[in-house]
Design a protein around this motif. Structure first.
Motif, PDB file in Angstrom:
ATOM      1  N   TRP A 298       0.834  -1.205   0.000  1.00  0.00           N
ATOM      2  CA  TRP A 298       0.000   0.000   0.000  1.00  0.00           C
ATOM      3  C   TRP A 298       0.873   1.262   0.000  1.00  0.00           C
ATOM      4  CZ3 TRP A 298      -5.181   1.006  -0.371  1.00  0.00           C
ATOM      5  CH2 TRP A 298      -5.590   2.306  -0.050  1.00  0.00           C
ATOM      6  N   PRO A 410      -3.685   3.943  -3.893  1.00  0.00           N
ATOM      7  CA  PRO A 410      -3.503   4.407  -2.511  1.00  0.00           C
ATOM      8  C   PRO A 410      -3.124   5.886  -2.431  1.00  0.00           C
ATOM      9  CG  PRO A 410      -2.413   2.296  -2.839  1.00  0.00           C
ATOM     10  CD  PRO A 410      -2.827   2.773  -4.193  1.00  0.00           C
ATOM     11  N   ALA A 416      -5.261   0.859   3.724  1.00  0.00           N
ATOM     12  CA  ALA A 416      -5.323  -0.518   3.237  1.00  0.00           C
ATOM     13  C   ALA A 416      -6.554  -1.239   3.786  1.00  0.00           C
ATOM     14  CB  ALA A 416      -4.043  -1.262   3.634  1.00  0.00           C
TER      15      ALA A 416
END
Length: 443
Positions: A298, A410, A416
């Protein structure tokens, strides 16, 4: 008891201990030899001031000199028994340490006995502890020099003489010569030029010769009774050059050993780490590894502004499968599916995991949901081709799976966990819409 008998008894007492130590088991023998040698060194410093044997008008042998002879005899025996250059190195260190300790201790005792701090119950004279550091230094240096000369003679003699019995006599003669050399060198260095120097040297050499001859008998007993040690010494004698190379060689060996231990430890740690991140049943990544990898990917995709896709799959009616076929069959089923699941995507960064009982997951960095659906459909076809029977399933005669897929780019305003929740929701929709299907969305 006359003087000669007392002198012989003194030599005999010193000789008994090293001969007995030769019979001790190897692990304890070396340590006991070093303890005995250290004791004899200390005794030599004390007894030289306490008593002497006047064998003739000009020949006087002190208790310290007798202790010196015992020291040289014991070291000779130890070198032949151990056949290791470390003995010489250890003796050098031992002589330096014991002489320094003796000097400091004697100085302290002299100060204490000459003061009112302690009570001198036995009225011991402080003269016993009067010693010169230079004399100890000279004596220690000569011991080391004489040991090296003795070792050199041993090595050279064995090159020309091969008869063991004759060699034992020659080695004993070399021992006698070394002690006589000490009788020459010590007064020459310690006293220096003196009008009586020649007489002192002759008397000293004569005394050392008598001493050496006295200790030659236990030396011959040693060579005769413990002949095997002499034979082994001759087969693998110490080389003088090893005195220089041995410390470096030993250091390199130690460094190599520590390096090997470090590598083994690292390997074991890696294996333990791998096991701690691996699902024991399927050999896929476990939940711990999945969570760590999800957070790492992420952040990486956040920096690179690339998409990250998360896939979650759950076997349909698996509780009923276990109830019908048993947990052993259930484990076999999970392992078979894990093999297919692990082959879906093969890029280095892709991670296949088992994150629950019958729940599987996939982390696909730099991938959109739409890009992985085709591969997941192939997985569903392969799963059907396996034809794992499931008579309790409501959607198929075989084991099936429902899959939820979610992807996102992201950023600092998302997490996440949000992606995980979205994939879970898509999995829930796949279950609600009839199972055995894939639901995917891009966020």
């Amino acid at each position: 008891m006359n003087v000669l008998s007392a002198f012989i008894l003194n030599v005999a007492i010193y000789s008994i201990f090293p001969l007995l130590l030769t019979t001790v088991k190897p692990k304890s023998r070396t340590i006991l030899f070093y303890v005995y040698i250290s004791t004899v060194l200390v005794l030599g410093g004390v007894l030289g001031s306490i008593y002497s044997f006047k064998l003739s008008e000009n020949i006087v042998i002190s208790g310290g000199t007798i202790a010196f002879g015992a020291f040289m005899m014991s070291i000779t025996m130890l070198i032949i028994i151990e056949r290791n250059v470390s003995v010489i190195n250890n003796v050098m260190k031992l002589v330096l340490l014991v002489n320094t300790l003796t000097y400091l201790s004697f100085k302290l005792y002299s100060l204490l006995l000459d003061s009112d701090v302690v009570i001198n119950h036995l009225n011991i004279s402080i003269d016993i502890f009067q010693t010169s550091f230079s004399m100890l230094l000279i004596g220690g240096g000569l011991i080391i020099l004489e040991l090296l000369i003795l070792l050199f003679l041993f090595i050279q003699i064995r090159k020309v003489i091969f008869n063991i019995s004759f060699l034992a006599f020659i080695y004993t003669a070399a021992f006698i010569v070394i002690l006589c050399i000490d009788g020459l060198l010590f007064p020459l260095i310690a006293i220096g030029l003196d009008e009586n120097l020649s007489n002192i040297i002759m008397d000293n050499i004569t005394g050392k010769l008598i001493l050496a001859l006295s200790y030659s008998f236990p030396m011959l007993i040693f060579y005769w009774v413990f002949k095997r040690h002499l034979v082994r010494f001759l087969k693998s004698p110490i080389q003088l050059k090893d005195l220089m190379t041995a410390p470096r060689k030993k250091l390199l060996e130690e460094l190599h050993r520590y390096e090997m231990q470090d590598q083994q430890l690292r390997q074991k740690n890696l294996e333990l780490l791998e096991l701690s991140n691996q699902d024991s049943l399927t050999s896929l990544a476990n939940r711990r590894k999945f969570d760590d990898a999800l957070n790492i990917e992420w952040k990486r995709c956040e920096r690179s502004k690339k998409p990250l896709t998360l896939v979650i799959g759950d076997l349909d009616f698996f509780k009923q499968y276990n109830d019908q076929y048993g947990h052993q069959k259930g484990d076999h089923c999970l392992r078979a599916i894990a093999v297919l699941w692990g082959k879906c995507f093969s890029r280095p960064a892709d991670l296949a995991a088992r994150i629950g009982g019958e729940e599987f997951a996939m982390i696909l960095p730099e991938t959109l949901a739409a890009q992985c659906v085709d591969e997941l459909n192939l997985f569903m076809q392969r799963l059907q081709s396996e034809k794992i029977p499931h008579i309790k399933s409501m959607v198929s005669d075989y084991v099936t799976m429902s899959i939820g897929v979610a992807s996102a780019i992201p950023n600092k305003d998302s997490s996440a966990n949000e992606l995980l929740d979205l994939a879970d929701k898509n999995l829930y929709q796949a279950k609600q819409q009839g199972k055995n299907r894939i639901i995917s969305t891009n966020n």
